[in-house]
Design a protein around this motif. Structure first.
Motif, PDB file in Angstrom:
ATOM      1  N   UNK A   1       0.855  -1.188   0.000  1.00  0.00           N
ATOM      2  CA  UNK A   1       0.000   0.000   0.000  1.00  0.00           C
ATOM      3  C   UNK A   1       0.887   1.233   0.000  1.00  0.00           C
ATOM      4  N   UNK A   2       0.290   2.358  -0.308  1.00  0.00           N
ATOM      5  CA  UNK A   2       1.007   3.629  -0.294  1.00  0.00           C
ATOM      6  C   UNK A   2       0.264   4.608   0.615  1.00  0.00           C
ATOM      7  N   UNK A   3       1.000   5.538   1.174  1.00  0.00           N
ATOM      8  CA  UNK A   3       0.423   6.582   2.020  1.00  0.00           C
ATOM      9  C   UNK A   3       1.069   7.912   1.643  1.00  0.00           C
ATOM     10  N   UNK A   4       0.258   8.918   1.501  1.00  0.00           N
ATOM     11  CA  UNK A   4       0.780  10.242   1.172  1.00  0.00           C
ATOM     12  C   UNK A   4       1.043  11.030   2.447  1.00  0.00           C
ATOM     13  N   UNK A   5       1.671  12.168   2.295  1.00  0.00           N
ATOM     14  CA  UNK A   5       2.079  12.981   3.436  1.00  0.00           C
ATOM     15  C   UNK A   5       1.056  14.085   3.679  1.00  0.00           C
TER      16      UNK A   5
END
Length: 238
Positions: free
Chosen positions: A129-133
């Protein structure tokens, strides 16, 4: 013969600092029911810029309050909720690895077997998965000018600039501190003053600050004067 599949994140659009939910499917491919009371290990690692695995964000064993054994051929949906770190440590690309019947040392409590002999080693699956800031404020002190020399016991008025160079407004209250720091590193820092500040300080905006402080008596040597903003970390500035 426990096996894991469909590992992922329940939420879409995750950001650093969010509480998120890891989900996976657990299937008993064996010929008899798997008893209750075992654990699954969940490990999450951040990927480095080159795609290699980096820092461990989470490594925990999850127990489930199952009232019934997992029957042969049956599947169950599992999930575990945790909070991503704030800042860069909680953003970017991540790998989730789930291992059925395992504690954090990799040891299980069930005996598993199958016809090909890999029942104890086929318990693992992974997902990504990816997570943004999130956007955050970033307070920066500048333009502090002090005299070249002072006498012990003197008072002086300091002036400096406080800017928000971040991407979000600085809201709420925080504390700034004025320090006297020995250049030889001996004796430790001395606090000359603490100042309570109140936001908001908008993105790209600054404030001209001023304070009068007194140099302690019976002091000699070479010193620095420093201003440190948000000393208690009241603002989230990862």
């Amino acid at each position: 013969d426990l096996q894991v599949s469909q590992v992922g994140l329940l939420e879409t659009g995750a950001q650093d600092g969010d509480a998120v939910t890891v989900v996976w499917t657990e299937t008993n491919q064996g010929a008899v029911a798997a008893p209750t009371g075992y654990q699954d290990r969940v490990t999450i690692r951040q990927r480095n810029a080159d795609g290699s695995l980096g820092a461990v964000v989470l490594d925990t064993a999850v127990a489930f309050a199952d009232s019934q054994p997992l029957a042969a051929g049956a599947s169950r949906q599992r999930q575990f909720r945790f909070q991503l770190p704030t800042g860069s440590a909680g953003s970017g690309q991540f790998e989730i690895q789930v291992q059925a019947d395992s504690n954090t040392q990799g040891a299980g409590s069930l005996f598993e077997t199958n016809a090909v002999g890999d029942a104890e080693t086929n318990n693992r699956a992974s997902g990504n998965f990816s997570a943004s800031l999130h956007v955050y404020p970033d307070l920066q002190v500048g333009e502090l000018i002090v005299p070249a020399s002072l006498r012990a016991g003197d008072s002086l008025t300091l002036r400096w600039r406080l800017d928000n160079i971040g991407q979000a407004d600085a809201l709420g209250d925080w504390v700034d501190r004025i320090l006297l720091i020995p250049e030889d590193g001996q004796g430790g820092d001395l606090t000359l003053s603490t100042l309570r500040r109140q936001g908001p300080l908008a993105v790209g905006q600054g404030s001209d600050c001023e304070a009068t402080v007194r140099i302690p008596p019976r002091l000699a040597g070479r010193w620095r004067i420093a201003v440190q903003t948000d000393v208690n970390r009241s603002l989230n500035e990862p």
